[in-house]
Design an enzyme around this catalytic site. Structure first.
Site, PDB file in Angstrom:
ATOM      1  N   TYR A  70       0.824  -1.156   0.015  1.00 21.74           N
ATOM      2  CA  TYR A  70      -0.060   0.003   0.006  1.00 21.74           C
ATOM      3  C   TYR A  70       0.802   1.330   0.120  1.00 21.74           C
ATOM      4  O   TYR A  70       2.212   1.205   0.015  1.00 21.74           O
ATOM      5  CB  TYR A  70      -0.966   0.049   1.308  1.00 21.74           C
ATOM      6  CG  TYR A  70      -0.301   0.171   2.676  1.00 21.74           C
ATOM      7  CD1 TYR A  70       0.317  -0.655   2.961  1.00 21.74           C
ATOM      8  CD2 TYR A  70      -0.438   1.382   3.079  1.00 21.74           C
ATOM      9  CE1 TYR A  70       0.948  -0.460   4.267  1.00 21.74           C
ATOM     10  CE2 TYR A  70       0.096   1.873   4.585  1.00 21.74           C
ATOM     11  CZ  TYR A  70       0.809   0.717   5.132  1.00 21.74           C
ATOM     12  OH  TYR A  70       1.264   1.231   6.243  1.00 21.74           O
ATOM     13  N   GLU A  87      11.777   1.878  14.420  1.00 18.90           N
ATOM     14  CA  GLU A  87      10.942   2.994  13.962  1.00 18.90           C
ATOM     15  C   GLU A  87       9.910   3.013  14.906  1.00 18.90           C
ATOM     16  O   GLU A  87       9.353   2.046  15.738  1.00 18.90           O
ATOM     17  CB  GLU A  87      10.689   2.877  12.626  1.00 18.90           C
ATOM     18  CG  GLU A  87      10.246   1.467  12.236  1.00 18.90           C
ATOM     19  CD  GLU A  87       9.674   1.438  10.648  1.00 18.90           C
ATOM     20  OE1 GLU A  87       9.888   2.522   9.915  1.00 18.90           O
ATOM     21  OE2 GLU A  87       9.682   0.374  10.026  1.00 18.90           O
ATOM     22  N   LEU A 129      10.929   0.926   7.327  1.00 22.20           N
ATOM     23  CA  LEU A 129      10.292   1.458   6.010  1.00 22.20           C
ATOM     24  C   LEU A 129      11.016   2.815   5.685  1.00 22.20           C
ATOM     25  O   LEU A 129      11.030   3.684   6.784  1.00 22.20           O
ATOM     26  CB  LEU A 129       8.726   1.728   6.090  1.00 22.20           C
ATOM     27  CG  LEU A 129       8.434   2.253   4.741  1.00 22.20           C
ATOM     28  CD1 LEU A 129       7.934   0.924   3.720  1.00 22.20           C
ATOM     29  CD2 LEU A 129       6.925   2.954   5.066  1.00 22.20           C
TER      30      LEU A 129
HETATM   31  N1  PDD Z   1       2.811   5.093   7.726  1.00 24.10           N
HETATM   32  N2  PDD Z   1       7.351   3.608   9.007  1.00 24.10           N
HETATM   33  C1  PDD Z   1       6.220   2.924   9.031  1.00 24.10           C
HETATM   34  C2  PDD Z   1       6.192   1.581   9.439  1.00 24.10           C
HETATM   35  C3  PDD Z   1       5.307   3.412   8.569  1.00 24.10           C
HETATM   36  O1  PDD Z   1       3.729   2.707   8.437  1.00 24.10           O
HETATM   37  C4  PDD Z   1       5.182   4.721   7.849  1.00 24.10           C
HETATM   38  C5  PDD Z   1       3.806   5.171   7.387  1.00 24.10           C
HETATM   39  C6  PDD Z   1       6.375   5.458   7.897  1.00 24.10           C
HETATM   40  C7  PDD Z   1       6.469   6.754   7.362  1.00 24.10           C
HETATM   41  O2  PDD Z   1       6.628   6.868   6.145  1.00 24.10           O
HETATM   42  P1  PDD Z   1       6.182   8.038   5.260  1.00 24.10           P
HETATM   43  O3  PDD Z   1       6.917   9.222   5.671  1.00 24.10           O
HETATM   44  O4  PDD Z   1       6.372   7.668   3.706  1.00 24.10           O
HETATM   45  O5  PDD Z   1       4.582   8.341   5.641  1.00 24.10           O
HETATM   46  C8  PDD Z   1       7.469   4.866   8.558  1.00 24.10           C
HETATM   47  C9  PDD Z   1       1.724   5.486   6.906  1.00 24.10           C
HETATM   48  C10 PDD Z   1       1.276   6.831   6.933  1.00 24.10           C
HETATM   49  C11 PDD Z   1       0.516   4.568   7.443  1.00 24.10           C
HETATM   50  O6  PDD Z   1       0.697   3.377   7.559  1.00 24.10           O
HETATM   51  O7  PDD Z   1      -0.872   5.038   7.438  1.00 24.10           O
END
Ligand code: PDD
Length: 288
Positions: free
Chosen positions: A33, A180, A205
């Site tokens: 996703y 994280e 991630l």
């Molecule tokens: N989550 N690490 C994890 C495990 C995440 O699920 C997310 C993002 C991030 C941050 O990634 P980004 O800056 O690209 O949003 C780091 C999204 C927002 C979600 O699952 O809703």
């Protein structure tokens, strides 16, 4: 107005029961996703998100559901149909529909769902006062760099964090190092004033916000080190914060109940939050 979703070629009410029982996303979590934010109708960092989607798809042996230009038009149309300018856009691609069997047949077409909802960024008080996090062992798999829909450890940790009155769970590996958050990346400003976040690799991630923030920090002359840190180092740090597409740059003021520094959002955090907000065309609640 009832929200409209896109499901495999059709625009449907969000309440529609439109996904097949034998979808491999449902049966095996065989899917990936993306979460993208739209501000003023503009999809932010779209190419970075779609590049990451391509990487995630390649890692699960799934072709893209459609060519990128068509995908972009589709997301814009979905925003229009939902009359949303400031929104969170969610896309999910699964390996497709086939009789349940671990291996899948050749030529299976991916399934694709996209939804949008009104943006819900952190409240001004969360941005100003900061949030609490609580730590848990990282029980996830060895490929956290794939944005997989298999999120069981993440959702269980998040629920425990929320039950403990916290905004986020910080996950800790077997060596005591923070990987994280359950749905965000973790950062500190160490005792020497260096901005620290875990390096890219299979343990995290690679956040789009993380990438953008590293560029903003370097551009602002803030010293940066991509290295892991322990929970003890985070508690003893000058500042801590988390980042994600939807949480933006959010100060972390308590970790497992212990205040970070004086328990107030730090100067570098507020500066980065303001830089990031400005870049996104959002008002910043953290500027004084
Ligand atoms: N989550 N690490 C994890 C495990 C995440 O699920 C997310 C993002 C991030 C941050 O990634 P980004 O800056 O690209 O949003 C780091 C999204 C927002 C979600 O699952 O809703």
């Amino acid at each position: 107005m009832a929200r409209i979703a896109y499901v495999d070629g059709r625009f449907l009410p969000i309440s529609a029961r439109a996904v097949a029982i034998e979808d491999r996303g449902l049966q095996f979590a065989h899917g990936v996703y993306e979460v993208i934010k739209a501000v003023g109708g503009r999809l932010l960092d779209l190419d970075r998100h779609l590049d990451r989607l391509d990487r995630s798809l390649a890692a699960i042996a799934c072709p893209p559901p459609m060519a990128r230009p068509a995908l972009v038009l589709l997301l814009e149309e979905l925003l229009r149909r939902n009359r949303l300018a400031d929104a969170t856009v969610y896309l999910q691609v699964s390996r497709g529909v086939a009789p349940r069997n671990h291996a899948w047949p050749e030529g299976l077409r991916p399934s694709f769902v996209a939804t949008v909802r009104p943006a819900r960024f952190p409240s001004p008080s969360e941005q100003r006062e900061g949030v609490r996090v609580v730590t848990f062992p990282d029980e996830r798999w060895a490929r956290c760099d794939i944005k997989s829909i298999a999120l069981l450890p993440n959702v269980l940790a998040k629920q425990k964090a929320v039950a403990a009155g916290c905004r986020e769970a910080w996950l800790v590996d077997r060596d005591g190092l923070v990987t994280e958050g359950a749905s965000s990346n973790a950062w500190i400003v160490d005792r020497e004033g260096v901005l620290v976040t875990r390096p890219l690799g299979p343990a995290i991630l690679g956040g789009v916000t993380r990438d953008v923030l590293l560029e903003l920090a370097r551009g602002a002359g803030i010293p940066v080190a991509e290295r892991p840190f322990t929970v003890a180092e985070a508690v003893a740090a000058r500042e801590a914060f988390l980042t994600s597409t939807t949480s933006l740059v959010l100060p972390v003021t308590r970790i497992d109940g212990a205040p970070v520094a004086n328990g107030r959002p730090g100067t570098i955090t507020r500066k980065l939050a303001a830089l990031y907000a400005a870049r996104c065309g959002l008002a910043s609640a953290t500027e004084e």
